[in-house]
Design a protein around this motif. Structure first.
Motif, PDB file in Angstrom:
ATOM      1  N   UNK A  88       0.849  -1.191   0.000  1.00 20.15           N
ATOM      2  CA  UNK A  88       0.000   0.000   0.000  1.00 20.15           C
ATOM      3  C   UNK A  88       0.886   1.243   0.000  1.00 20.15           C
ATOM      4  N   UNK A  89       0.883   1.983  -1.111  1.00 16.65           N
ATOM      5  CA  UNK A  89       1.695   3.189  -1.214  1.00 16.65           C
ATOM      6  C   UNK A  89       2.723   3.074  -2.313  1.00 16.65           C
ATOM      7  N   UNK A  90       2.939   4.181  -3.051  1.00 14.29           N
ATOM      8  CA  UNK A  90       3.856   4.132  -4.189  1.00 14.29           C
ATOM      9  C   UNK A  90       4.952   5.184  -4.106  1.00 14.29           C
ATOM     10  N   UNK A  91       5.394   5.487  -2.868  1.00 15.18           N
ATOM     11  CA  UNK A  91       6.612   6.272  -2.700  1.00 15.18           C
ATOM     12  C   UNK A  91       7.813   5.350  -2.809  1.00 15.18           C
ATOM     13  N   UNK A  92       8.975   5.836  -2.404  1.00 14.81           N
ATOM     14  CA  UNK A  92      10.199   5.054  -2.552  1.00 14.81           C
ATOM     15  C   UNK A  92      10.116   3.715  -1.824  1.00 14.81           C
ATOM     16  N   UNK A  93       9.608   3.705  -0.588  1.00 12.44           N
ATOM     17  CA  UNK A  93       9.551   2.457   0.178  1.00 12.44           C
ATOM     18  C   UNK A  93       8.649   1.428  -0.484  1.00 12.44           C
TER      19      UNK A  93
ATOM     20  N   UNK B  14      -1.148  -1.001  -4.312  1.00 13.25           N
ATOM     21  CA  UNK B  14      -2.331  -0.146  -4.204  1.00 13.25           C
ATOM     22  C   UNK B  14      -1.890   1.274  -3.918  1.00 13.25           C
ATOM     23  N   UNK B  15      -2.363   2.223  -4.707  1.00 12.38           N
ATOM     24  CA  UNK B  15      -1.998   3.622  -4.493  1.00 12.38           C
ATOM     25  C   UNK B  15      -3.225   4.505  -4.654  1.00 12.38           C
ATOM     26  N   UNK B  16      -3.344   5.497  -3.771  1.00 11.66           N
ATOM     27  CA  UNK B  16      -4.553   6.331  -3.755  1.00 11.66           C
ATOM     28  C   UNK B  16      -4.610   7.317  -4.911  1.00 11.66           C
ATOM     29  N   UNK B  17      -3.477   7.573  -5.548  1.00 10.65           N
ATOM     30  CA  UNK B  17      -3.440   8.479  -6.702  1.00 10.65           C
ATOM     31  C   UNK B  17      -2.768   7.745  -7.850  1.00 10.65           C
ATOM     32  N   UNK B  18      -2.290   8.477  -8.833  1.00 14.34           N
ATOM     33  CA  UNK B  18      -1.526   7.849  -9.911  1.00 14.34           C
ATOM     34  C   UNK B  18      -0.199   7.357  -9.344  1.00 14.34           C
ATOM     35  N   UNK B  19       0.348   6.336  -9.940  1.00 10.31           N
ATOM     36  CA  UNK B  19       1.567   5.702  -9.457  1.00 10.31           C
ATOM     37  C   UNK B  19       2.694   6.727  -9.286  1.00 10.31           C
TER      38      UNK B  19
ATOM     39  N   UNK C 132       2.738   9.483  -7.560  1.00  8.56           N
ATOM     40  CA  UNK C 132       2.344  10.868  -7.292  1.00  8.56           C
ATOM     41  C   UNK C 132       1.785  10.990  -5.877  1.00  8.56           C
ATOM     42  N   UNK C 133       1.622  12.222  -5.432  1.00 13.89           N
ATOM     43  CA  UNK C 133       1.125  12.508  -4.084  1.00 13.89           C
ATOM     44  C   UNK C 133       1.926  11.747  -3.023  1.00 13.89           C
TER      45      UNK C 133
ATOM     46  N   UNK D 243       3.797   9.981   5.489  1.00 13.83           N
ATOM     47  CA  UNK D 243       3.784  10.711   6.752  1.00 13.83           C
ATOM     48  C   UNK D 243       2.466  11.328   7.149  1.00 13.83           C
ATOM     49  N   UNK D 244       2.556  12.355   8.005  1.00 13.95           N
ATOM     50  CA  UNK D 244       1.388  12.944   8.662  1.00 13.95           C
ATOM     51  C   UNK D 244       1.212  14.423   8.377  1.00 13.95           C
ATOM     52  N   UNK D 245       1.972  14.958   7.420  1.00 15.40           N
ATOM     53  CA  UNK D 245       1.976  16.405   7.201  1.00 15.40           C
ATOM     54  C   UNK D 245       0.617  17.014   6.968  1.00 15.40           C
ATOM     55  N   UNK D 246      -0.317  16.267   6.370  1.00 13.47           N
ATOM     56  CA  UNK D 246      -1.636  16.808   6.081  1.00 13.47           C
ATOM     57  C   UNK D 246      -2.469  17.116   7.306  1.00 13.47           C
ATOM     58  N   UNK D 247      -1.997  16.725   8.493  1.00  8.23           N
ATOM     59  CA  UNK D 247      -2.688  17.097   9.728  1.00  8.23           C
ATOM     60  C   UNK D 247      -2.459  18.562  10.086  1.00  8.23           C
ATOM     61  N   UNK D 248      -1.463  19.185   9.476  1.00  6.54           N
ATOM     62  CA  UNK D 248      -1.051  20.548   9.819  1.00  6.54           C
ATOM     63  C   UNK D 248      -1.341  21.527   8.687  1.00  6.54           C
ATOM     64  N   UNK D 249      -1.544  22.785   9.072  1.00  8.37           N
ATOM     65  CA  UNK D 249      -1.723  23.838   8.068  1.00  8.37           C
ATOM     66  C   UNK D 249      -0.423  24.096   7.316  1.00  8.37           C
ATOM     67  N   UNK D 250       0.690  24.169   8.062  1.00  6.80           N
ATOM     68  CA  UNK D 250       1.989  24.455   7.461  1.00  6.80           C
ATOM     69  C   UNK D 250       2.774  23.161   7.323  1.00  6.80           C
ATOM     70  N   UNK D 251       2.866  22.660   6.106  1.00 12.03           N
ATOM     71  CA  UNK D 251       3.584  21.426   5.853  1.00 12.03           C
ATOM     72  C   UNK D 251       4.217  21.482   4.476  1.00 12.03           C
ATOM     73  N   UNK D 252       5.282  20.713   4.300  1.00 13.23           N
ATOM     74  CA  UNK D 252       5.900  20.573   2.982  1.00 13.23           C
ATOM     75  C   UNK D 252       5.474  19.275   2.321  1.00 13.23           C
ATOM     76  N   UNK D 253       4.611  18.505   2.991  1.00 11.13           N
ATOM     77  CA  UNK D 253       4.153  17.208   2.482  1.00 11.13           C
ATOM     78  C   UNK D 253       2.857  17.362   1.687  1.00 11.13           C
ATOM     79  N   UNK D 254       2.503  16.372   0.887  1.00  8.16           N
ATOM     80  CA  UNK D 254       1.180  16.389   0.260  1.00  8.16           C
ATOM     81  C   UNK D 254       0.092  16.517   1.328  1.00  8.16           C
ATOM     82  N   UNK D 255      -0.847  17.400   1.138  1.00 16.34           N
ATOM     83  CA  UNK D 255      -1.864  17.642   2.165  1.00 16.34           C
ATOM     84  C   UNK D 255      -2.802  16.455   2.351  1.00 16.34           C
ATOM     85  N   UNK D 256      -2.773  15.519   1.406  1.00 21.87           N
ATOM     86  CA  UNK D 256      -3.613  14.324   1.551  1.00 21.87           C
ATOM     87  C   UNK D 256      -2.998  13.288   2.490  1.00 21.87           C
ATOM     88  N   UNK D 257      -1.755  13.478   2.871  1.00 19.70           N
ATOM     89  CA  UNK D 257      -1.069  12.517   3.748  1.00 19.70           C
ATOM     90  C   UNK D 257      -1.274  12.890   5.209  1.00 19.70           C
TER      91      UNK D 257
END
Length: 512
Positions: free
Chosen positions: A15-20, A36-41, A43-44, A195-209
């Motif tokens: 589950x997930x299509x980042x590096x790991x 399985x990936x929630x977006x295009x392979x 991305x995000x 990760x969890x960056x999408x829990x915060x207003x200020x993040x450098x991560x995809x907001x969906x994470x």
């Protein structure tokens, strides 16, 4: 879709299509794998956004021992030294494996790897590709490799809703695509959900994470570890853009300095100055901001007109914000960048639930301790993806008994928790803020609405942070500014988290 999933019964599901996730699937080939990936392979995923590169001791003046020493120092007393030693030792092998997969790392005219310097590293050891677009270069190559691997079946635009267990072990998972929810029967699942960056207003991560993998594992009963340690990158580009653009610390590695709006270089008296560990720099900038000042990165003297060629991606992001780094100060502020906590795993990526492996940022191996050393994240993602794959390949498939009863889980939405998390679980924390966070998040976590899964993750962070009564690494308590002489990593199940949260809310109610 139902026929397709029935045909995938018993296959390893990643589950997930980042590096790991990509490395796990590729390493398992030619064994059949469902990815399985929630977006295009590809991305995000935070991996694709990584600018700096991969930390690896490949320089002539470097060694695994030096890399390990820097990792342990940055981890501020909470790294698992044995695990850290094993992972950093794989740095050169990871670079070689990625090159075999098609990644073209930057090399000089003599054919030697070009190495960057980042904060808290004692040597130049950041292997990069396409300048400051390393993550994108790596992911592009691995996506191409996955696409050309017939043993990997990719399910795009597909969300995982629940992990299914039988007798405490994994027996499948439910997935949703275009409003239809079905089950995949498997006794081997790998979560590589980021990760969890999408829990915060200020993040450098995809907001969906927002920590989807952590929520899935927590609901299934897996042990969580070190959830309080949220790393804020010191230099997010301060603009209206969301998520915030990242100004890599490789810019500071090239000599850029931090100044406030009074022109003061406020890091000059701190050990390591601008290249101190990220937690140190983030706290220093946050202190300036809480005192009403503005903070800037000054690369004019160090880089000047060379900025655009060395950091083309950052140059474009700055121009988007109306800033010319060769001539202007770059406005910056801390932004959530990485989570050292996550699902507790061993060196094979195994969680406490049989049949469930977790790799990458969703996991907590003990490598990073209280504060991740820059560019160790992509290293860990690749190493642990390969290790989990080898462990799975050596394991025998069991008998799968899949229940036909599937719990309905709403589409997750983190918007209801962001204000609380951003205000109460930021760089600087206090007991009153943590109590407020727990009181606000507990009802959401106990509900069965869209905010439930994000609230489960956020509540876990708050409870772990409440229990750590010291300042260490990325966890800063203004009411406990000192480090404890004795400290340890902490693991808890989500049931434990709920017990603490409920006790805390009852205590608050009684004292009100």
């Amino acid at each position: 879709m139902t026929d397709t999933l029935a045909a995938l019964r018993g296959q390893v599901t990643v589950v997930g299509s980042g590096l790991a996730g990509l490395m796990t699937a590729l390493t398992l080939a030619p064994q059949p794998v469902v990815l399985v990936t929630s977006a295009a392979l590809g991305t995000q995923t935070s991996s694709a956004w990584a600018q700096g590169g991969i930390a690896a001791s490949v320089g002539v003046d470097d060694s695994v021992e030096l890399h390990l020493a820097d990792t342990l120092l940055a981890g501020d007393g909470l790294c698992d030294a044995r695990i850290a030693s094993e992972i950093v030792a794989q740095g050169p092998a990871v670079i070689a494996a990625l090159e075999c997969a098609g990644v073209a790392f930057d090399r000089d005219r003599a054919g030697c790897l070009m190495l960057g310097l980042e904060a808290a590293h004692s040597r130049r050891r950041i292997v990069h590709a396409s300048g400051d677009a390393s993550g994108a270069a790596v992911i592009t190559a691995l996506v191409r490799a996955v696409t050309n691997t017939p043993s990997i079946t990719v399910l795009e635009a597909t969300d995982v809703r629940t992990l299914l267990t039988d007798g405490g072990a994994i027996c499948g998972l439910t997935v949703s695509k275009e409003g239809q929810t079905v089950a995949i029967a498997t006794d081997r699942v790998v979560l590589a959900t980021g990760g969890i960056g999408g829990l915060y207003d200020s993040t450098t991560n995809p907001t969906s994470n927002f920590g989807q993998g952590i929520a899935l594992a927590a609901r299934a009963g897996a042990e969580l570890a070190d959830m309080e340690f949220v790393q804020f990158h010191p230099t997010g580009l301060d603009s209206a853009r969301r998520p915030l653009a990242l100004v890599s610390e490789a810019v500071r590695g090239e000599g850029a300095i931090l100044v406030n709006d009074a022109g003061e270089r406020f890091m000059s008296g701190i050990d390591g100055a601008e290249l101190a560990p990220r937690d140190v720099v983030a706290r220093a900038i946050s202190t300036e901001l809480t005192q009403g000042r503005h903070v800037f990165l000054d690369a004019r003297r160090a880089l000047g007109d060379r900025f655009a060629s060395r950091f083309p991606t950052i140059q474009a992001l700055c121009q988007e914000a109306g800033v010319d780094p060769a001539r202007d100060l770059i406005p910056v502020r801390p932004a959530v960048h990485y989570h050292m906590g996550g699902v507790a795993t061993d060196l094979k990526g195994r969680s406490s639930i049989p049949g469930l492996w977790v790799v990458g940022e969703a996991a907590s191996t003990g490598l990073h301790g209280a504060n991740r050393l820059a560019s160790n994240s992509l290293l860990e993602a690749a190493v642990m993806g390969m290790r989990a794959a080898h462990d799975i390949a050596a394991s025998a498939q069991g008998v799968i008994r899949l229940s036909t009863c599937m719990q309905t889980v709403p589409v997750p939405d983190a918007s209801a928790v962001r204000a609380t998390v951003s205000r109460r679980l930021g760089v600087l924390r206090s007991r009153s803020d943590l109590q407020s966070a727990i009181a606000a998040l507990l009802p959401l976590a106990e509900s069965r609405g869209p905010a439930t899964d994000p609230a489960i993750v956020a509540l876990s962070i708050a409870v772990f942070a409440m229990l750590r009564q010291e300042t260490r690494g990325a966890h800063a308590r203004v009411d406990f500014p000192l480090k404890l002489s004795l400290t340890r990593r902490r693991t808890m199940t989500y049931a434990d988290v709920l017990d603490v949260a409920r006790a805390e809310t009852h205590s608050i109610a009684r004292s009100a």
